[in-house]
Design a protein around this motif. Structure first.
Motif, PDB file in Angstrom:
ATOM      1  N   GLN A   1      -8.131  -9.278  73.551  1.00 39.85           N
ATOM      2  CA  GLN A   1      -8.613  -8.763  74.849  1.00 39.85           C
ATOM      3  C   GLN A   1      -7.754  -7.885  75.469  1.00 39.85           C
TER       4      GLN A   1
ATOM      5  N   ARG B   1      -8.385  -5.296  77.376  1.00 39.19           N
ATOM      6  CA  ARG B   1      -8.710  -4.787  78.622  1.00 39.19           C
ATOM      7  C   ARG B   1      -7.881  -6.182  79.661  1.00 39.19           C
ATOM      8  N   GLN B   2      -7.939  -7.226  79.143  1.00 40.26           N
ATOM      9  CA  GLN B   2      -7.499  -8.162  80.018  1.00 40.26           C
ATOM     10  C   GLN B   2      -5.841  -8.046  79.967  1.00 40.26           C
TER      11      GLN B   2
ATOM     12  N   ARG C   1      -4.064  -5.276  79.652  1.00 44.51           N
ATOM     13  CA  ARG C   1      -3.756  -4.397  80.467  1.00 44.51           C
ATOM     14  C   ARG C   1      -3.837  -4.728  82.121  1.00 44.51           C
ATOM     15  N   THR C   2      -5.202  -5.292  82.391  1.00 47.34           N
ATOM     16  CA  THR C   2      -5.199  -5.922  83.919  1.00 47.34           C
ATOM     17  C   THR C   2      -3.939  -6.890  84.125  1.00 47.34           C
TER      18      THR C   2
ATOM     19  N   GLU D   1      -3.937  -0.471  70.179  1.00 42.14           N
ATOM     20  CA  GLU D   1      -4.387   0.255  71.454  1.00 42.14           C
ATOM     21  C   GLU D   1      -3.342   1.207  71.520  1.00 42.14           C
TER      22      GLU D   1
END
Length: 190
Positions: free
Chosen positions: A102, A104-105, A107-108, A143
């Protein structure tokens, strides 16, 4: 028509993810309740959880050796367990997001940490440790990192993260991953 194992494979993967989530949550809960436990109780509970992770890791190894269709999906979980056992990652939340792929999570979470550091809600030492874990996880997930992130990694990466990076680079050498995990588990027991 028969599923030819598709349903069973999906269910097995779901069960393994749930078991990994449970063990990671157990580690996270333990860290959150550390102040409420005496030192012996904390160490004993952590040791038991690490033993459960080690047993889970052994089960994954057996599954992976017998069913090559699951290898790619289970490799992330195997590395997450390796990270937990070797203590390269100390944040169960990051381990869980890494295992579930995950980015995206992750990076959040990194953005939330940046904000918390600026407002004084997160100590610099904890910020550095968790940012290292997140950046390492993002890199392992393929990434692209910024130049600043790469500089932060090279400046702050410790021995445990370096070993994890080196060993996990070649997933084909699962024996090396397990060998490092065994060494780290033995160190944790002492």
């Amino acid at each position: 028509m028969a599923s030819r194992g598709t349903t069973e494979t999906s269910k097995l993967k779901q069960n393994l993810e749930e078991q990994l989530d449970r063990l990671m949550q157990q580690l996270q809960d333990l860290e959150e309740c550390r102040e409420e436990l005496d030192a012996d109780e904390y160490e004993e509970t952590k040791k038991e959880t690490l033993e459960q992770l080690s047993e889970f890791n052994d089960s994954l190894k057996k599954i992976m050796s017998g069913d090559m269709t699951l290898v790619d999906e289970l490799s992330g979980m195997q590395l997450a367990i390796q990270a937990a056992i070797s203590q390269a990652f100390k944040t169960p939340e990051v381990i869980r997001m890494f295992a579930k792929k995950q980015p995206r999570q992750l990076r959040t979470r990194l953005a939330e940490m940046d904000r918390d550091l600026m407002v004084g809600k997160l100590p610099r030492e904890l910020y550095t440790q968790q940012k290292l874990e997140i950046l390492t996880a993002l890199r392992k997930l393929g990434e692209k990192l910024t130049g600043d992130d790469e500089m932060f990694l090279s400046t702050n990466a410790g021995t445990a993260l370096s070993q994890f990076e080196r060993v996990s680079t070649d997933l084909g050498s699962g024996d090396k991953v397990f060998a490092l995990a065994s060494v780290e588990v033995e160190k944790a027991k002492q």
